[in-house]
Design an enzyme around this catalytic site. Structure first.
Site, short mmCIF file in Angstrom:
data_model
loop_
_atom_site.label_atom_id
_atom_site.label_comp_id
_atom_site.label_asym_id
_atom_site.label_seq_id
_atom_site.Cartn_x
_atom_site.Cartn_y
_atom_site.Cartn_z
CG HIS A 174 -0.35 0.01 2.53
ND1 HIS A 174 0.43 -1.03 3.02
CD2 HIS A 174 -0.37 0.94 3.52
CE1 HIS A 174 0.84 -0.73 4.23
NE2 HIS A 174 0.39 0.45 4.57
CG HIS B 168 0.29 4.12 4.90
ND1 HIS B 168 -0.44 3.33 5.77
CD2 HIS B 168 -0.53 5.10 4.46
CE1 HIS B 168 -1.68 3.83 5.85
NE2 HIS B 168 -1.76 4.89 5.06
CG ASP C 202 5.22 2.50 7.33
OD1 ASP C 202 4.32 3.12 6.73
OD2 ASP C 202 5.01 1.51 8.06
CG HIS C 203 4.32 -0.37 4.15
ND1 HIS C 203 4.23 -1.70 4.51
CD2 HIS C 203 3.91 0.34 5.23
CE1 HIS C 203 3.76 -1.78 5.75
NE2 HIS C 203 3.56 -0.56 6.20
CG HIS D 298 -3.70 -0.32 6.78
ND1 HIS D 298 -3.57 0.24 8.03
CD2 HIS D 298 -2.61 0.07 6.08
CE1 HIS D 298 -2.44 0.95 8.08
NE2 HIS D 298 -1.84 0.86 6.90
CG ASP E 1 0.65 -1.84 7.55
OD1 ASP E 1 1.53 -2.71 7.69
OD2 ASP E 1 0.89 -0.62 7.59
CG HIS F 261 4.18 -2.58 10.92
ND1 HIS F 261 4.99 -1.50 11.15
CD2 HIS F 261 3.41 -2.26 9.85
CE1 HIS F 261 4.72 -0.55 10.25
NE2 HIS F 261 3.76 -0.99 9.45
ZN LIG Z 1 2.88 0.11 7.99
ZN LIG Z 2 0.16 1.34 6.52
#
Ligand SMILES: [Zn+2]
Ligand SMILES: [Zn+2]
Length: 263
Positions: free
Chosen positions: A56, A58, A60-61, A115, A135, A175
């Site tokens: 996705h 975000h 952090d990905h 998410h 996520d 995560h």
């Molecule tokens: Zn994440």
């Molecule tokens: Zn996320």
């Protein structure tokens, strides 16, 4: 199929995954955050990264995309609906698409909103199936819906797609939240002895070597997959009396997600 889990050692506790064909050494990296770490891990194992898959949009990905592309010229794959936000996506994915890595790895794309609206999971079939779930599903938990998500959609993804996969499916989330999530399950269902044992085990380990669970285990220790459990419902009613004696599964899921937001 080779699966290498890489612990990012950051405060958000991200995992990256290298998925590779053992015959050709070609690899796909899931959700690169730290590009240098991903590149070094591939180099050490003699793998060539051919694809990047973002579950996705975000950051952090996706933050490692540019560094991995610059070093490997790999192709970026992501949900068609997230492509414009991520940028630099070479192939927009839809439900049912197949990603071929080398000669031996085939990954099916699942369209799994909740998410975020545009989130994919990857499913490797076979004797020992594997789910790369970003996520959506976490060990003993579920993704939050704070940044573009919807708990009702996440419920539908859980019930209509993820919970229907074989119990032997190995779960590879984005995560590492195992101990915290097991503590939440026990807060909701104090009588869950397996969750209590799993929490002790999780506390005694480190994220680098955290256990990989199966979907069968998740159904026993993940509150978000135990929506019919009498203790879960009774405890939830103490907090939300309006849900009545026989709340439907969707209501239980959404209320659990609401509780978890501030827990
Ligand atoms: Zn994440
Ligand atoms: Zn996320």
């Amino acid at each position: 199929m080779l699966i290498e889990r890489l612990w990012a050692a950051n405060s958000l506790r991200n995992f990256h995954y290298l998925i590779a064909c053992r015959e050709t050494g070609e690899a796909l990296i899931v959700d690169p955050l730290n590009a240098d770490q991903c590149l070094a891990a591939a180099r050490t194992r003699g793998l060539s990264i051919r694809f990047i898959l973002n579950t996705h949009e975000h950051r952090d990905h996706t933050d490692g995309n540019a560094g991995v592309v610059a070093a490997t010229h790999s192709k970026v794959l992501a949900h068609a609906g997230a492509a414009s936000v991520i940028g630099g996506v070479d192939r927009g994915l839809s439900r049912g698409d197949i990603i071929q890595v080398g000669r031996t790895v085939e990954l099916e794309v699942l369209d799994t909103p909740g998410h975020t609206r545009s989130h994919v999971c990857l499913l490797a079939h076979g004797d020992s199936p594997a789910l790369f779930c970003g996520d959506t599903l976490f060990n003993a938990g579920a993704g939050n819906c704070h940044n573009g998500g919807d708990p009702g959609l996440l419920y539908e993804t859980f019930v209509n797609q993820l919970a229907k996969l074989p119990d032997t499916t190995r779960v590879y989330p984005g995560h590492e939240y195992m101990a915290r999530n097991l503590a939440f399950t026990l807060d909701r269902e104090p009588g869950n002895a397996e969750a209590a044992r799993a929490l002790e085990a999780a506390k005694a380990t480190t994220p680098e070597v955290a256990r990989v669970t199966t979907l069968g285990e998740e159904k026993r220790v993940n509150a978000f997959l135990r929506l019919q459990n009498p203790e879960v419902i009774a405890r939830l009613r103490e907090r939300f009396p309006e849900i009545g004696e026989k709340p439907d599964a969707r209501t239980v899921f959404v209320k659990l997600r609401e509780l978890r937001n501030s827990w």
